[in-house]
Design an enzyme around this catalytic site. Sequence first.
Site, PDB file in Angstrom:
ATOM      1  N   GLY A  43     -29.246 -33.190   5.734  1.00 24.03           N
ATOM      2  CA  GLY A  43     -30.145 -32.311   6.478  1.00 24.03           C
ATOM      3  C   GLY A  43     -31.361 -32.953   7.110  1.00 24.03           C
ATOM      4  N   ASP A 102     -36.616 -25.249  -0.832  1.00 26.87           N
ATOM      5  CA  ASP A 102     -36.201 -23.869  -1.044  1.00 26.87           C
ATOM      6  C   ASP A 102     -36.453 -23.528  -2.516  1.00 26.87           C
ATOM      7  OD1 ASP A 102     -34.916 -21.424  -0.302  1.00 26.87           O
ATOM      8  OD2 ASP A 102     -32.998 -22.165  -1.010  1.00 26.87           O
ATOM      9  N   PHE A 151     -32.551 -17.331   6.158  1.00 25.64           N
ATOM     10  CA  PHE A 151     -31.692 -18.503   6.229  1.00 25.64           C
ATOM     11  C   PHE A 151     -31.804 -19.060   7.641  1.00 25.64           C
ATOM     12  CE2 PHE A 151     -28.007 -21.197   6.256  1.00 25.64           C
ATOM     13  CZ  PHE A 151     -28.145 -21.806   5.015  1.00 25.64           C
TER      14      PHE A 151
HETATM   15  P1  IMP Z   1     -33.401 -26.493  -2.855  1.00 21.26           P
HETATM   16  O1  IMP Z   1     -32.986 -25.089  -3.171  1.00 21.26           O
HETATM   17  O2  IMP Z   1     -34.920 -26.605  -2.690  1.00 21.26           O
HETATM   18  O3  IMP Z   1     -32.841 -27.465  -3.839  1.00 21.26           O
HETATM   19  O4  IMP Z   1     -32.817 -26.820  -1.417  1.00 21.26           O
HETATM   20  C1  IMP Z   1     -31.593 -27.428  -1.329  1.00 21.26           C
HETATM   21  C2  IMP Z   1     -31.017 -27.491   0.019  1.00 21.26           C
HETATM   22  O5  IMP Z   1     -30.557 -26.190   0.354  1.00 21.26           O
HETATM   23  C3  IMP Z   1     -31.868 -27.907   1.196  1.00 21.26           C
HETATM   24  O6  IMP Z   1     -32.033 -29.293   1.311  1.00 21.26           O
HETATM   25  C4  IMP Z   1     -30.978 -27.398   2.308  1.00 21.26           C
HETATM   26  O7  IMP Z   1     -29.927 -28.294   2.567  1.00 21.26           O
HETATM   27  C5  IMP Z   1     -30.398 -26.130   1.720  1.00 21.26           C
HETATM   28  N1  IMP Z   1     -31.118 -24.957   2.251  1.00 21.26           N
HETATM   29  C6  IMP Z   1     -32.011 -24.172   1.640  1.00 21.26           C
HETATM   30  N2  IMP Z   1     -32.440 -23.183   2.446  1.00 21.26           N
HETATM   31  C7  IMP Z   1     -31.790 -23.366   3.615  1.00 21.26           C
HETATM   32  C8  IMP Z   1     -31.815 -22.683   4.874  1.00 21.26           C
HETATM   33  O8  IMP Z   1     -32.530 -21.701   5.120  1.00 21.26           O
HETATM   34  N3  IMP Z   1     -30.977 -23.183   5.831  1.00 21.26           N
HETATM   35  C9  IMP Z   1     -30.183 -24.265   5.640  1.00 21.26           C
HETATM   36  N4  IMP Z   1     -30.146 -24.949   4.493  1.00 21.26           N
HETATM   37  C10 IMP Z   1     -30.947 -24.499   3.495  1.00 21.26           C
HETATM   38 MG    MG Z   2     -31.011 -30.802   2.745  1.00 18.46          MG
END
Ligand code: IMP
Ligand code: MG
Length: 190
Positions: A43, A102, A151
Amino acid sequence: MNDDIERILFNEEQILDGIDRVAREVTAHYRGSKFTVVSVLKGSCVFASDLIRRIPIPLELAFVSASSYGDGTESGRLELNFFPTDHEIRGRRLLLVDDILDTGKTMASLAEAFRARGAEEVRTCVFLDKPGRRAVAFDADYRVFQVENLFVVGYGLDYAGEYRNLPFVGALRPEVYSRPAAASGETLGA
Ligand code: IMP
Ligand code: MG
């Protein structure tokens, strides 16, 4: 592809202005010392490439991959793959760069893993931050934009592997991620 976007949150010009601001903060912190930008694949590749070109001091670049396996738009089990060798981590000052904070699980796990492998300092920089979604207590040292609990896709962020190549950040139409075909066992491809 654009038809799947409900609205644009940040256009190209706004994105680059925001990155300029963060690049100045990062430059001020690391001026005069060696450091390595660690881009979290997939990403952050678009963000990291725009960010490093706005940091006018020496730096090295490394990559780590984090993939989260789960259903639809919810993150699940996390799989980390380290491309940097121990030599690139031990005693180094690292700036972990990711697309979005996130739940915080990815960045918290990565920061801990790099510290356990002997990094001297670990700082974190995220393009987007959704503070309302946090499941673990974690804040990034640098962030470009805060977003609501939507999202979002584009500028590196995907839904089921697609939309990373959009040059802006947009909210995906809910119909797209509630389609039955996208429901089970998809790789979110962090
Ligand atoms: P975490 O939940 O903070 O571990 O986030 C993990 C990963 O979830 C991020 O690096 C993104 O790849 C994906 N992610 C979280 N929210 C979104 C979103 O709104 N769009 C796309 N990918 C997301
Ligand atoms: Mg990511």
